[in-house]
Design an enzyme around this catalytic site. Sequence first.
Site, mmCIF file in Angstrom:
data_model
loop_
_atom_site.group_PDB
_atom_site.id
_atom_site.type_symbol
_atom_site.label_atom_id
_atom_site.label_comp_id
_atom_site.label_asym_id
_atom_site.label_seq_id
_atom_site.Cartn_x
_atom_site.Cartn_y
_atom_site.Cartn_z
ATOM 1 N N SER A 1 -16.287 -21.035 16.600
ATOM 2 C CA SER A 1 -16.173 -20.845 17.898
ATOM 3 C C SER A 1 -15.525 -21.828 18.544
ATOM 4 C CB SER A 1 -18.215 -20.526 18.164
ATOM 5 O OG SER A 1 -17.679 -20.553 19.969
ATOM 6 N N TYR B 1 -25.941 -25.077 19.723
ATOM 7 C CA TYR B 1 -25.275 -24.381 19.032
ATOM 8 C C TYR B 1 -23.582 -24.523 18.168
ATOM 9 C CZ TYR B 1 -21.453 -19.651 18.694
ATOM 10 O OH TYR B 1 -20.987 -18.767 18.054
ATOM 11 N N GLY C 1 -23.305 -11.265 6.973
ATOM 12 C CA GLY C 1 -23.800 -10.719 8.533
ATOM 13 C C GLY C 1 -23.059 -10.254 8.796
HETATM 14 P P1 NDP Z 1 -23.689 -11.031 15.777
HETATM 15 O O1 NDP Z 1 -24.891 -11.079 16.961
HETATM 16 O O2 NDP Z 1 -23.494 -9.638 16.584
HETATM 17 O O3 NDP Z 1 -24.784 -9.853 14.355
HETATM 18 C C1 NDP Z 1 -24.967 -11.471 13.335
HETATM 19 C C2 NDP Z 1 -24.974 -10.769 12.180
HETATM 20 O O4 NDP Z 1 -25.264 -11.993 11.411
HETATM 21 C C3 NDP Z 1 -26.129 -9.890 11.784
HETATM 22 O O5 NDP Z 1 -25.278 -9.003 11.109
HETATM 23 C C4 NDP Z 1 -27.601 -10.267 11.521
HETATM 24 O O6 NDP Z 1 -27.892 -9.474 10.333
HETATM 25 C C5 NDP Z 1 -26.437 -11.639 10.590
HETATM 26 N N1 NDP Z 1 -27.315 -12.565 10.773
HETATM 27 C C6 NDP Z 1 -28.306 -13.220 12.338
HETATM 28 N N2 NDP Z 1 -28.909 -13.874 12.012
HETATM 29 C C7 NDP Z 1 -29.568 -14.102 10.470
HETATM 30 C C8 NDP Z 1 -30.484 -14.652 9.248
HETATM 31 N N3 NDP Z 1 -30.999 -15.913 9.311
HETATM 32 N N4 NDP Z 1 -29.967 -14.636 7.727
HETATM 33 C C9 NDP Z 1 -28.963 -14.190 7.927
HETATM 34 N N5 NDP Z 1 -27.973 -13.066 8.431
HETATM 35 C C10 NDP Z 1 -28.181 -13.186 9.356
HETATM 36 O O7 NDP Z 1 -22.427 -11.787 15.634
HETATM 37 P P2 NDP Z 1 -20.989 -11.565 16.187
HETATM 38 O O8 NDP Z 1 -20.435 -10.784 15.270
HETATM 39 O O9 NDP Z 1 -21.571 -12.251 17.379
HETATM 40 O O10 NDP Z 1 -20.672 -13.228 15.820
HETATM 41 C C11 NDP Z 1 -19.916 -12.712 14.381
HETATM 42 C C12 NDP Z 1 -19.556 -14.673 14.061
HETATM 43 O O11 NDP Z 1 -18.755 -14.734 15.403
HETATM 44 C C13 NDP Z 1 -20.823 -16.212 13.932
HETATM 45 O O12 NDP Z 1 -20.963 -16.778 13.385
HETATM 46 C C14 NDP Z 1 -20.900 -16.358 15.545
HETATM 47 O O13 NDP Z 1 -21.671 -17.198 16.035
HETATM 48 C C15 NDP Z 1 -18.951 -16.487 16.158
HETATM 49 N N6 NDP Z 1 -19.081 -16.068 17.050
HETATM 50 C C16 NDP Z 1 -19.138 -15.030 18.201
HETATM 51 C C17 NDP Z 1 -18.377 -14.459 19.496
HETATM 52 C C18 NDP Z 1 -18.623 -13.711 20.551
HETATM 53 O O14 NDP Z 1 -18.642 -13.943 21.385
HETATM 54 N N7 NDP Z 1 -19.310 -12.673 19.579
HETATM 55 C C19 NDP Z 1 -17.847 -15.434 20.122
HETATM 56 C C20 NDP Z 1 -17.778 -17.028 19.172
HETATM 57 C C21 NDP Z 1 -18.257 -17.884 17.535
HETATM 58 P P3 NDP Z 1 -28.863 -8.554 10.659
HETATM 59 O O15 NDP Z 1 -27.919 -7.047 11.358
HETATM 60 O O16 NDP Z 1 -29.885 -7.851 9.518
HETATM 61 O O17 NDP Z 1 -29.994 -9.250 11.880
#
Ligand code: NDP
Length: 255
Positions: free
Chosen positions: A149, A162, A13
């Site tokens: 998280s 989640y 991701g």
């Molecule tokens: P984003 O939603 O901005 O990005 C998600 C990423 O994961 C993208 O690269 C997306 O690829 C990929 N992805 C999503 N679904 C799939 C799937 N089914 N298969 C493969 N790839 C997938 O994520 P964040 O930066 O917000 O979060 C990153 C991590 O941090 C996560 O684990 C999240 O739970 C955790 N987190 C985030 C917080 C926040 O406030 N942002 C808070 C706490 C934890 P594509 O671009 O191709 O869709």
Amino acid sequence: MERLENKTALVTGSSRGIGRAVALRLAEEGALVAVHYATQRDAAEETVRLIEQDGGRAFAVQAELGVPGDVHELFLGLEHELKARTGETVLNILVNNAAITTPAGQTPEDVTPEDLDRLYAVNVKAPFFIVQRALPLLSAGGRIINVSSGLTRLANPEQVAYAMTKGAVEQITLHLARHLAPRGITVNTVAPGITNNGSAIFDVPEAVQQMAQLSAFKRVGEAADVADVIRFLATDEARWITGAFVDASGGTLLG
Ligand code: NDP
């Protein structure tokens, strides 16, 4: 000297958000980075471009996680590209970052079995089997960093499903840290708080102001705030840390 010279890294991701910032940081330190994505090919290619623009090395690898054959697909692409670039398939750093969240406003009463299956498939089953599949590729002194998280330690009923998946991710860290220590591989969890991942909500000043109040520093996190912590854990300087829960929430969990 760059701290990750001659290292290879997979960041799931990393087409956008925190994952992109992590990919940039690891590449900055000299690692060859596999920029994984599901559907947003342009975004993944932009991450690669940004890395190359700074003189780093990266390639994009596509695989939708949470569907049958997902891990096989991911490693098919990963191994092919690693072999082409390095002559082998050694992986030094794995960052399990890709995840999906619960829709905003979903109360515990609204969660369906299908919702939970999907969340577990992407957020738990995929990272577990990615780790399992990566085991033969991981070098001595390797690094696994699982992104959780702050919600595993801060109640938010709308995110219960989640948060359950992130609790499970933390168990991967705990048990695999013990399992992999004999190989000198560390396994840690990094737990962000609310972090600007570039999504539309972060363009709404009132919403940002409200979210900022949760952090002890009264601002929302930037992707780089979290990525810097992950970068540290990936380096040799963090060799004595394993099985840890690293709070990267800007003090959100202080209450
Ligand atoms: P984003 O939603 O901005 O990005 C998600 C990423 O994961 C993208 O690269 C997306 O690829 C990929 N992805 C999503 N679904 C799939 C799937 N089914 N298969 C493969 N790839 C997938 O994520 P964040 O930066 O917000 O979060 C990153 C991590 O941090 C996560 O684990 C999240 O739970 C955790 N987190 C985030 C917080 C926040 O406030 N942002 C808070 C706490 C934890 P594509 O671009 O191709 O869709």
